[in-house]
Scaffold this motif. Structure first.
Motif, mmCIF file in Angstrom:
data_model
loop_
_atom_site.group_PDB
_atom_site.id
_atom_site.type_symbol
_atom_site.label_atom_id
_atom_site.label_comp_id
_atom_site.label_asym_id
_atom_site.label_seq_id
_atom_site.Cartn_x
_atom_site.Cartn_y
_atom_site.Cartn_z
ATOM 1 N N UNK A 1 0.842 -1.206 0.000
ATOM 2 C CA UNK A 1 0.000 0.000 0.000
ATOM 3 C C UNK A 1 0.875 1.253 0.000
ATOM 4 N N UNK A 2 1.962 1.231 0.771
ATOM 5 C CA UNK A 2 2.893 2.357 0.786
ATOM 6 C C UNK A 2 3.503 2.576 -0.598
ATOM 7 N N UNK A 3 3.914 1.489 -1.251
ATOM 8 C CA UNK A 3 4.489 1.578 -2.586
ATOM 9 C C UNK A 3 3.458 2.145 -3.561
ATOM 10 N N UNK A 4 2.222 1.656 -3.502
ATOM 11 C CA UNK A 4 1.161 2.131 -4.384
ATOM 12 C C UNK A 4 0.877 3.612 -4.137
ATOM 13 N N UNK A 5 0.848 4.012 -2.883
ATOM 14 C CA UNK A 5 0.626 5.415 -2.518
ATOM 15 C C UNK A 5 1.716 6.304 -3.116
ATOM 16 N N UNK A 6 2.962 5.863 -3.011
ATOM 17 C CA UNK A 6 4.075 6.635 -3.567
ATOM 18 C C UNK A 6 3.972 6.722 -5.088
ATOM 19 N N UNK A 7 3.563 5.629 -5.720
ATOM 20 C CA UNK A 7 3.402 5.626 -7.172
ATOM 21 C C UNK A 7 2.291 6.571 -7.606
ATOM 22 N N UNK A 8 1.165 6.537 -6.910
ATOM 23 C CA UNK A 8 0.030 7.380 -7.272
ATOM 24 C C UNK A 8 0.351 8.859 -7.109
ATOM 25 N N UNK A 9 1.105 9.195 -6.081
ATOM 26 C CA UNK A 9 1.467 10.593 -5.852
ATOM 27 C C UNK A 9 2.756 10.985 -6.565
ATOM 28 N N UNK A 10 3.334 10.021 -7.307
ATOM 29 C CA UNK A 10 4.560 10.245 -8.060
ATOM 30 C C UNK A 10 5.695 10.739 -7.163
ATOM 31 N N UNK A 11 5.766 10.152 -5.963
ATOM 32 C CA UNK A 11 6.861 10.458 -5.054
ATOM 33 C C UNK A 11 8.092 9.684 -5.498
ATOM 34 N N UNK A 12 9.225 10.201 -5.197
ATOM 35 C CA UNK A 12 10.456 9.540 -5.632
ATOM 36 C C UNK A 12 10.656 8.221 -4.907
ATOM 37 N N UNK A 13 11.400 7.342 -5.534
ATOM 38 C CA UNK A 13 11.690 6.039 -4.943
ATOM 39 C C UNK A 13 12.522 6.202 -3.678
ATOM 40 N N UNK A 14 13.273 7.307 -3.590
ATOM 41 C CA UNK A 14 14.087 7.572 -2.405
ATOM 42 C C UNK A 14 13.204 7.745 -1.172
ATOM 43 N N UNK A 15 12.099 8.453 -1.328
ATOM 44 C CA UNK A 15 11.165 8.648 -0.214
ATOM 45 C C UNK A 15 10.538 7.315 0.176
ATOM 46 N N UNK A 16 10.171 6.498 -0.829
ATOM 47 C CA UNK A 16 9.587 5.187 -0.554
ATOM 48 C C UNK A 16 10.555 4.330 0.257
ATOM 49 N N UNK A 17 11.823 4.265 -0.172
ATOM 50 C CA UNK A 17 12.792 3.432 0.529
ATOM 51 C C UNK A 17 13.049 3.925 1.943
ATOM 52 N N UNK A 18 13.030 5.245 2.130
ATOM 53 C CA UNK A 18 13.222 5.786 3.472
ATOM 54 C C UNK A 18 12.078 5.346 4.385
#
Length: 95
Positions: free
Chosen positions: A24-41
């Protein structure tokens, strides 16, 4: 669902809940077009938070302290650290 006590095997439901939370976190980051760096953090912080909650459950069982481990609790502890742990304990015992 409670955390595993010493001598018990881990709860597969907890593992599945964490994996679902990460998805869900990964999907949220994808939908908001957040960088992969923020996702990994956020991902690493949630893993650290889950580890801290597991340690608390392991040693807390001696004094009767048991915390349910969910993705959101792990993320709170991972991001806030010790104040996050205290917040979760306070909320659990106040509610």
């Amino acid at each position: 669902m409670t955390g595993a006590l010493p001598g018990e095997r881990g709860n597969m439901g907890t593992v599945l809940a964490l994996l679902l939370g990460f998805f869900i976190l990964w999907l949220f980051c994808k939908l908001l077009k957040l960088s992969i760096k923020i996702f990994w953090k956020l991902f690493v912080n949630a893993l650290i938070g889950a580890a801290i909650l597991l340690v608390i459950n392991f040693f807390g069982s001696v004094i009767g302290l048991s915390l349910t481990i969910t993705f959101f609790r792990a993320l709170i502890v991972g991001v806030l650290g010790i104040p996050g742990v205290l917040l979760i304990i306070a909320i659990q015992y106040l509610l």
